[in-house]
Design an enzyme around this catalytic site. Sequence first.
Site, PDB file in Angstrom:
ATOM      1  N   HIS A 128     130.136 -29.953  60.930  1.00  0.00           N
ATOM      2  CA  HIS A 128     129.378 -30.361  59.752  1.00  0.00           C
ATOM      3  C   HIS A 128     127.937 -30.761  60.068  1.00  0.00           C
ATOM      4  O   HIS A 128     127.100 -30.828  59.162  1.00  0.00           O
ATOM      5  CB  HIS A 128     130.104 -31.537  59.074  1.00  0.00           C
ATOM      6  CG  HIS A 128     129.669 -31.809  57.672  1.00  0.00           C
ATOM      7  ND1 HIS A 128     129.006 -32.963  57.307  1.00  0.00           N
ATOM      8  CD2 HIS A 128     129.790 -31.081  56.534  1.00  0.00           C
ATOM      9  CE1 HIS A 128     128.748 -32.940  56.013  1.00  0.00           C
ATOM     10  NE2 HIS A 128     129.211 -31.813  55.514  1.00  0.00           N
ATOM     11  N   ARG A 152     128.728 -22.291  60.762  1.00  0.00           N
ATOM     12  CA  ARG A 152     130.154 -22.481  60.533  1.00  0.00           C
ATOM     13  C   ARG A 152     130.697 -21.583  59.427  1.00  0.00           C
ATOM     14  O   ARG A 152     131.736 -20.968  59.561  1.00  0.00           O
ATOM     15  CB  ARG A 152     130.439 -23.938  60.161  1.00  0.00           C
ATOM     16  CG  ARG A 152     131.933 -24.250  60.008  1.00  0.00           C
ATOM     17  CD  ARG A 152     132.159 -25.542  59.253  1.00  0.00           C
ATOM     18  NE  ARG A 152     132.058 -25.375  57.817  1.00  0.00           N
ATOM     19  CZ  ARG A 152     131.555 -26.266  56.988  1.00  0.00           C
ATOM     20  NH1 ARG A 152     131.052 -27.384  57.450  1.00  0.00           N
ATOM     21  NH2 ARG A 152     131.518 -26.041  55.686  1.00  0.00           N
ATOM     22  N   ASN A 195     140.685 -24.235  49.534  1.00  0.00           N
ATOM     23  CA  ASN A 195     139.366 -23.602  49.506  1.00  0.00           C
ATOM     24  C   ASN A 195     139.329 -22.416  48.546  1.00  0.00           C
ATOM     25  O   ASN A 195     138.328 -22.185  47.857  1.00  0.00           O
ATOM     26  CB  ASN A 195     138.978 -23.139  50.910  1.00  0.00           C
ATOM     27  CG  ASN A 195     138.628 -24.301  51.832  1.00  0.00           C
ATOM     28  OD1 ASN A 195     138.474 -25.433  51.382  1.00  0.00           O
ATOM     29  ND2 ASN A 195     138.516 -24.025  53.113  1.00  0.00           N
ATOM     30  N   ARG A 235     129.390 -38.036  48.741  1.00  0.00           N
ATOM     31  CA  ARG A 235     130.837 -37.868  48.586  1.00  0.00           C
ATOM     32  C   ARG A 235     131.530 -39.127  49.069  1.00  0.00           C
ATOM     33  O   ARG A 235     131.365 -39.551  50.205  1.00  0.00           O
ATOM     34  CB  ARG A 235     131.350 -36.661  49.384  1.00  0.00           C
ATOM     35  CG  ARG A 235     130.861 -35.332  48.832  1.00  0.00           C
ATOM     36  CD  ARG A 235     131.708 -34.174  49.348  1.00  0.00           C
ATOM     37  NE  ARG A 235     131.165 -32.899  48.950  1.00  0.00           N
ATOM     38  CZ  ARG A 235     131.328 -32.336  47.758  1.00  0.00           C
ATOM     39  NH1 ARG A 235     132.018 -32.979  46.838  1.00  0.00           N
ATOM     40  NH2 ARG A 235     130.800 -31.167  47.476  1.00  0.00           N
ATOM     41  N   TYR A 275     135.417 -34.819  60.199  1.00  0.00           N
ATOM     42  CA  TYR A 275     134.192 -34.015  60.164  1.00  0.00           C
ATOM     43  C   TYR A 275     133.349 -34.339  61.394  1.00  0.00           C
ATOM     44  O   TYR A 275     133.149 -35.507  61.734  1.00  0.00           O
ATOM     45  CB  TYR A 275     133.349 -34.337  58.928  1.00  0.00           C
ATOM     46  CG  TYR A 275     133.858 -33.798  57.618  1.00  0.00           C
ATOM     47  CD1 TYR A 275     135.163 -33.334  57.473  1.00  0.00           C
ATOM     48  CD2 TYR A 275     133.031 -33.773  56.502  1.00  0.00           C
ATOM     49  CE1 TYR A 275     135.616 -32.864  56.252  1.00  0.00           C
ATOM     50  CE2 TYR A 275     133.477 -33.300  55.268  1.00  0.00           C
ATOM     51  CZ  TYR A 275     134.780 -32.850  55.155  1.00  0.00           C
ATOM     52  OH  TYR A 275     135.228 -32.398  53.949  1.00  0.00           O
ATOM     53  N   HIS A 281     121.420 -35.015  48.067  1.00  0.00           N
ATOM     54  CA  HIS A 281     122.389 -34.687  49.109  1.00  0.00           C
ATOM     55  C   HIS A 281     122.059 -35.383  50.422  1.00  0.00           C
ATOM     56  O   HIS A 281     122.853 -35.349  51.368  1.00  0.00           O
ATOM     57  CB  HIS A 281     122.406 -33.159  49.299  1.00  0.00           C
ATOM     58  CG  HIS A 281     123.487 -32.652  50.193  1.00  0.00           C
ATOM     59  ND1 HIS A 281     123.228 -32.128  51.445  1.00  0.00           N
ATOM     60  CD2 HIS A 281     124.830 -32.589  50.029  1.00  0.00           C
ATOM     61  CE1 HIS A 281     124.368 -31.750  52.011  1.00  0.00           C
ATOM     62  NE2 HIS A 281     125.344 -32.018  51.167  1.00  0.00           N
ATOM     63  N   ARG A 319     130.206 -31.981  43.309  1.00  0.00           N
ATOM     64  CA  ARG A 319     131.310 -31.252  42.706  1.00  0.00           C
ATOM     65  C   ARG A 319     132.665 -31.645  43.286  1.00  0.00           C
ATOM     66  O   ARG A 319     132.853 -31.701  44.486  1.00  0.00           O
ATOM     67  CB  ARG A 319     131.097 -29.746  42.870  1.00  0.00           C
ATOM     68  CG  ARG A 319     132.121 -28.912  42.109  1.00  0.00           C
ATOM     69  CD  ARG A 319     131.881 -27.439  42.340  1.00  0.00           C
ATOM     70  NE  ARG A 319     130.698 -26.956  41.668  1.00  0.00           N
ATOM     71  CZ  ARG A 319     129.721 -26.295  42.272  1.00  0.00           C
ATOM     72  NH1 ARG A 319     129.777 -26.084  43.564  1.00  0.00           N
ATOM     73  NH2 ARG A 319     128.679 -25.870  41.587  1.00  0.00           N
TER      74      ARG A 319
END
Length: 694
Positions: A598, A570, A48, A376, A477, A444, A414
């Site tokens: 998530h 979160r 991260n 993703r 997730y 998204h 990304r």
Amino acid sequence: MTDVDNTTRYFNRELSVLDFQARVLALAENPDVPLLERAKFVAIVSGNLDEFFQVRVAGLKEQVLAGVAATSPDGMTPEAQLDAIRRKVVPLMEQRDKVFMKEILPELEEHGIRLADYSQLAGDDRKELDEIFESQIYPVLTPLAVDPAHPFPYISNLSLNLAVLTADPTDGDVQFARVKVPPILPRFIVLADGERFVPLEQVIAHHVERLFPGRRVVAHHAFRVTRNADLAIEEEEAEDLLDAMETVLQMRQRFSRAVHLEIHPDMSPDALELLMRELKLDLDELYISEAPLDLSGLWALHGLNRPDLKDPPWTPTTQARLAKVGPETPDFFEVLRRGDVLVHMPYESFATSAGAFLAQAAADPHVLAIKQTLYRTSMPDDPALGGEESVVRSLIAAAQSGKQVVCLVELKARFDEQANIRWARLLEEAGVHVVYGVMGLKTHSKVSLVVRKEGSELRRYSNVGTGNYNPKTARIYEDLALFTSDPDIGADLSELFNVLTGGGVRTDYRKLLVAPTTLRPGLLRLIEREMELGPEGRLVFKINHLLDTAMIDALYEASEAGVQIDLVVRGICALRPGVPGMSENIRIRSLVGRYLEHSRIYRFGHPGRGATYFLGSADLMPRNLSGRVEALAPVEDPALQERVETVLQVNLADDMLAWHLEPDGTWIKVAVDEGANAHERFQELALDRTRPHG
């Protein structure tokens, strides 16, 4: 509204990101967490931070270089933010290294797992490593010397390297060379006993003279460079977005500016001075670490077959209405005609819900069309799509059977661009209509639509979720997925896909809230509805990030009107809770644990008294509300509303994983009282739903 300046009104985004990393690192510090899971959390924080430097820090540095004088919503200039980031990130990295070196490593040794130092090995161990070096490492190494005939080499992003100083044995002339530690090789070399790991760079360093015949190695030092990974693409000028994205990825590797250099404290001044000069770095971009560089490589350690040092394995259950009856797999479409289905991952299975939904649609001769978004994805193991069941395989099978299949692949997700490009190529080759979204917006939203001919009618079946269509992340997730045959939601999705593929604009939908058109005004309208009720109003949101100042201001106004507000956030949070006269009725908590929280849930009103529930892909960030295509769907079935309410209440009751945010910006671990662990409770609930009742 209370007159408070922005430095008091909002928290800084970048510092909030680092606060979240500190909460994750606390899991690595927790002795109650299984040991290899603690190592995993060190790896997560390290990865991260890499992303943080590549994107956030790099972006601020670009602003400084461009002379941007604008301030962030909290009133900080780019220079001030960079200074504040360094003051916070240096102790965070030092704490990460300390936790790993002083706590995790000694405990691993007690369990027979040791990160071995090459210099302390002897006999058969060195012989084994010598053989590995000769057969597997040496053939792929390339030394690059720096001299008048050889300019300083390009150091690629996130690469681990050795700075090697060699001397001519006759005149003593010292020369600098760079040896890249090949990323195609494992980060750690596992010895034959399977319980000792040696850093790859140490193995290379102790054989480095083999790379410089006729010269004497004076010194060698490991270093690692992070570069700007946020190169933009001018879509208006890109006739073929797929080709343009591939070009951008190549440019990211070759031309992006260095923003971060990591070294060990023993690097020689001469080598360091040369690196700093050639990479055009300042001292505030230098970070010194006592631990091995690139601790994200600890994922390899987590991969050890040591179940005694990991979380108990969890096998997702199948949502009760989707479970087999005897040997028969239920007809997904018949199930949805009887009522909506809600799936809670990773507690319930992706494969038997989203995976089965698309697999059945692909095989059903009555299905005419499938429309799908992919944001993703995981990298395909091979061009034949071997391995686990995947959404992509179903889409390809559907296209090959003659169905109309449309897939919107977001190439600009990304760090997943390369995987998405490869999937796009495979889908196109199979006959799927692949599109890349709306100009200027990332898509998204997590939605799929199946159109099925039933008698003389066409019926739409829809899925709106909070998570990506990715079987791997669906196991780690926490996400929600709504499956429905609601004709209004189906019609909304049809129109949304027409916007995505046809380039039009729609400003009204029947039930969905869609960004960038109806989502923001829809949420504000619902907040205002509760505000009009004053102290009788109620808001509960569970989201990933809260950053949009207009939404924060609306929540402040609702608090001032007496509305009670609980927010489970979160990650990033710019809202300052508990300030008298501004946010005294707002409480914020964050859950950090085994699974990544998530899902996004929005509840307006009191349960059982006409509350409105939405779930979907959108967080309260400017990019989600104004710069992306997002979709929230209402949960209207009373039984499913109860399930969504249970998710919220379990989150609010947790005292094992939860932190709460103080008005001064400090995150405090919630005191343990009942010992309520949300992740364990959701596992219990998932198992309970599989048992016969009555």
